[in-house]
Scaffold this motif. Structure first.
Motif: not given
Length: 275
Positions: A117-128, A196-203
């Motif tokens: 399945n393509p899957g889609w992003y659920d924001y779970g890997y961003g800095d909540q 890997p976090l923290p990261h000023k953009i990929y957060d």
């Protein structure tokens, strides 16, 4: 049985790297035959146009003579040239193709099945803790825009799309019985495959790379291999006896050489299953 894995070919944006009269389809077909691959898995982002992606799939399938199994990536849902703005219509187009895995798991034998399945992003890997769901829904950080905001139109929020696709995946996983599973998604489903976090953009932008909610599938189903794309990594990981594979060609600016064939050889990963 030899399984090949590749993702994120981006044949349109990488076309400028080809020699005269060379095509990515021909390069890939050559490698399929040279490496004696029995089944090839393509984990999305063939191009940024759904019709061009399907044309590529049809050519490689016809000329290689092996099953080419596919899940669309986010770029495959784009339709800049053709002007299609209904992403659900494009999704249904892919779903109706014989090489698409959605709602049609591929049974290899009595012991193995491929579910995708393509899957889609659920924001779970961003800095909540740093950004709210509303901010992730904007898909924009300062001057940077996640381009699906412009070119993908589901008519619902991304987290809803991610859950809808998760439900489809569960249904397909249940349908193959007790067979061991090769799971293929476009988005990543393991935290070690994002920045890997923290990261000023990929957060922020990690939110659009994968779905942490999909991690529960690995506790519920006999998944032995997990094939992913999207992040343009070439990386493997064994975690809890599950083989995670990300075998992306990716954009040419990240290549180690200027040779498309050498890069495909480097990106293409194979593994063997017992007959």
């Amino acid at each position: 049985m030899k399984i090949g894995v590749l993702s994120d070919l981006h044949i349109d944006t990488n076309r400028k790297k080809l020699k005269e009269n060379e095509t990515y389809a021909e390069i890939l077909i050559k490698q399929i035959k040279h490496q004696k691959i029995d089944v090839l898995l393509l984990a999305g982002d063939i191009s940024s146009d759904y019709l061009e992606s399907q044309k590529f799939l049809d050519e490689v399938t016809q000329k290689s003579g092996i099953p080419i199994l596919f899940v669309p990536g986010n770029h495959d849902f784009w339709s800049i040239k053709n002007g299609e703005t209904d992403t659900k219509k494009i999704y249904q187009f892919f779903k109706n193709q014989p090489n698409n895995l959605v709602d049609q798991p591929y049974i290899l034998n009595d012991d193995w099945a491929i579910v995708g399945n393509p899957g889609w992003y659920d924001y779970g890997y961003g800095d909540q803790s740093k950004y709210t769901e509303e901010e992730f829904n904007e898909m924009k950080l300062r001057f940077g825009v996640w381009q699906d905001k412009r070119y993908v139109h589901w008519g619902k929020e991304n987290k809803q799309v991610a859950q809808w696709m998760l439900g489809q995946l569960e249904s397909d996983l249940q349908s193959v019985g007790e067979r061991k599973i090769i799971l293929m998604t476009h988005v990543v489903t393991h935290p070690r495959f994002v920045v890997p976090l923290p990261h000023k953009i990929y957060d922020y932008f990690n939110a659009f790379l994968g779905s942490s909610s999909y991690e529960k599938l690995y506790q519920k189903y006999p998944i032995a291999y997990s094939v992913m794309g999207h992040v343009h990594f070439r990386k493997t990981l064994v975690d809890n006896q599950i083989n995670y594979i990300c075998a992306c060609l990716g954009g040419s600016k990240h290549w180690l050489t200027k040779d498309p064939e050498a890069e495909i050889v480097n990106a293409l990963l194979t593994f063997h299953l017992p007959e």
